[in-house]
Design a protein around this motif. Structure first.
Motif, PDB file in Angstrom:
ATOM      1  N   MET A 197       0.850  -1.198   0.000  1.00 52.40           N
ATOM      2  CA  MET A 197       0.000   0.000   0.000  1.00 52.40           C
ATOM      3  C   MET A 197       0.881   1.242   0.000  1.00 52.40           C
ATOM      4  O   MET A 197       1.828   1.343   0.771  1.00 52.40           O
ATOM      5  N   ASP A 207       2.070   5.246   0.558  1.00 53.59           N
ATOM      6  CA  ASP A 207       1.894   6.152   1.689  1.00 53.59           C
ATOM      7  C   ASP A 207       0.609   6.944   1.575  1.00 53.59           C
ATOM      8  O   ASP A 207      -0.054   7.240   2.556  1.00 53.59           O
ATOM      9  N   ASN A 256      -2.198   6.040   0.521  1.00 53.46           N
ATOM     10  CA  ASN A 256      -3.402   5.264   0.786  1.00 53.46           C
ATOM     11  C   ASN A 256      -3.451   4.684   2.193  1.00 53.46           C
ATOM     12  O   ASN A 256      -4.364   3.957   2.521  1.00 53.46           O
ATOM     13  N   LYS A 257      -2.433   4.983   3.006  1.00 49.11           N
ATOM     14  CA  LYS A 257      -2.445   4.456   4.365  1.00 49.11           C
ATOM     15  C   LYS A 257      -3.545   5.122   5.179  1.00 49.11           C
ATOM     16  O   LYS A 257      -3.688   6.336   5.176  1.00 49.11           O
ATOM     17  N   LYS A 258      -4.302   4.302   5.896  1.00 48.84           N
ATOM     18  CA  LYS A 258      -5.371   4.822   6.740  1.00 48.84           C
ATOM     19  C   LYS A 258      -4.885   4.923   8.182  1.00 48.84           C
ATOM     20  O   LYS A 258      -4.232   4.019   8.692  1.00 48.84           O
TER      21      LYS A 258
END
Length: 485
Positions: free
Chosen positions: A1, A3, A5-7
């Motif tokens: 994933m 950076d 799109n990190k939740k």
């Protein structure tokens, strides 16, 4: 994933829907305990340092008394305010905010101003700063804010990139940033600065009638600040300068004193005032709500043992007495939990039984056991409630006064988003020399920031407060005010 799109998640891996606003009843609050993300952030934050305080680690304290000089019993039924001439013993702790236990006293930083009144109805803690406002207005942002003031996890150095990135992304900080970077950011001594409750609180009289209040401690020694170069010199030569000055003044009989005044706002004004009165990043105009003198605080006795009295002193904005209650201020609402929770972790569950924290009033409750229980632990008396054995019971007359709340339970910000008017007003109140020193301090603090994007975003905030303010800082940094501003 990637950076991008990190939740952001909780510690148990659930995604976070809002990390800027705590869940409140409507835009004004109060904060709901169902906001488990807020509770997790604050509880984890309180356990990040062992054993010194997470914030306000470096401090100095003294004993003294508070004497009532004006009868305001028509506004509050608090017993220690009940009659002119009445004296109540107290203990105060002054502190810096960001530094560690061994850090220098003369750094540019807000100063904590925490007062414990030992009243006959229990201890009342007024836990404020030497500034009337704060950088943020919702407790959910507090752990993130303090992280920016601490050390980089890799270099273990202070990180101006984090400081200004956070402030530039949190425009509500502008008013406090302006105060911090002004001459008032480095007090000459702890005796030569004002103190403030900062938050809005509620006073209730014997008839159950309530008003909103703000506290102002005005130093009788006069306000004095340190030149930047002298402050830096003292930080190297005598990092305990403020601690030493306070101790020596009291030891020599030069007892420092402050006059306590309050601003009083009728409850109904909160719905129509031009700024939200519960937003701690804002002040109430003294033209609208003039200062009313309440009494005088005098410090006249030094601690006998620093650890036992200053280091083990615990203060909580939630330590109220009858006649003084919380407001829906979101920052205050979070502090009602966080401070006591920090003390339970740092000092222990029975921190209030230590001599420096022990109330002069009789304590009767059903709390038992825990680390460092030093009294009789309730003996053989009844240990639960309700009971049939004449144990202590609640007193209905001491229930907090009700106030109306409305709205949907949601993560929402305050309705008012004007972060610039009061900061601009403050800038325009300064003399030309004071403005020059303010600009120089800000330029010097921002120069190490690596990203121009952060610098330009912050310049935009200064410009919105006052065009001259922003332009002078931009010029000092060799940049231009962004066209979008």
């Amino acid at each position: 994933m990637s950076d991008e799109n990190k939740k952001l998640t909780t510690s148990w891996g659930a995604p976070v829907g809002d990390n800027q606003n705590s869940i409140t009843a409507g835009s004004r609050g109060p904060t709901l305990i169902q906001d488990v993300h807020l509770l997790e952030k604050l509880a984890h934050f309180n356990r990040e340092r062992v054993p010194e305080r997470v914030v306000h680690a470096k401090g100095a304290g003294a004993h003294g008394y508070f004497e009532v000089t004006q009868d305001l019993s028509n506004y509050s039924k608090a017993s220690f305010l009940s009659e002119i001439g009445k004296r109540t013993p107290l203990f105060i702790r002054f502190s810096t905010v960001a530094g560690e236990l061994g850090s220098a006293d003369t750094v540019r930083d807000p100063r904590g101003f925490a007062v414990k009144f030992y009243t006959e109805e229990g201890n009342y803690d007024l836990v404020g700063n030497n500034t009337p406002v704060f950088f943020i207005r919702d407790a959910i942002k507090f752990p993130d804010f303090i992280h920016t003031q601490k050390r980089h996890p890799q270099t273990h150095l202070k990180n101006p990139n984090a400081v200004w990135d956070f402030w530039s992304l949190s425009p509500e900080s502008l008013h406090q940033v302006t105060i911090l970077m002004s001459d008032r950011g480095i007090p000459a001594t702890l005796r030569h600065m004002h103190g403030f409750g900062s938050h809005t609180f509620k006073w209730v009289n014997a008839e159950g009638e309530a008003v909103w209040v703000k506290y102002h401690f005005k130093t009788e020694q006069g306000v004095k600040n340190l030149d930047v170069e002298l402050a830096a010199k003292l930080a190297g030569e005598n990092p305990d300068y403020h601690t030493e000055d306070l101790f020596n003044a009291i030891a020599n009989g030069d007892f420092p004193a402050w006059k306590l005044s309050v601003q009083i706002m009728p409850l109904e004004d909160a719905n129509t005032y031009r700024f939200d009165p519960f937003d701690v990043s804002k002040v109430w105009s003294q033209k609208d709500y003039p200062l009313i003198e309440v009494g005088r605080m005098v410090l006249n006795r030094n601690p006998e043992n620093y650890f036992a009295e200053v280091e083990q002193a615990t203060f909580s904005p939630g330590a109220f007495v009858p006649g003084i209650e919380a407001s829906p201020d979101k920052m205050l609402q979070g502090r009602l939990f966080a401070y006591s929770d920090a003390h339970r972790y740092r000092v222990g569950a029975n921190h209030n039984s230590l001599p420096i924290n022990r109330p002069q009033a009789e304590v009767n409750n059903y709390q038992r056991d825990g680390q460092m229980r030093s009294d009789s632990n309730g003996g053989s008396s009844v240990y639960y409630e309700p009971n049939s054995f004449s144990g202590p019971t609640e007193s209905a007359q001491n229930k907090p006064a009700a106030y109306a709340v409305s709205g949907e339970a949601d993560s929402v910000a305050y309705d008012h988003h004007d972060h610039y008017t009061q900061a601009g007003d403050l800038y325009r109140l300064l003399s030309e020399d004071e403005r020059t020193r303010l600009v120089e301090a800000i330029v010097g603090a921002i120069k190490p920031v690596e990203k121009d994007e952060i610098k330009l975003r912050q310049i935009g905030h200064f410009y919105k407060a006052d065009p001259e303010y922003g332009t002078r800082i931009a010029e000092g940094l060799g940049l231009t005010v962004p066209q979008v501003v």
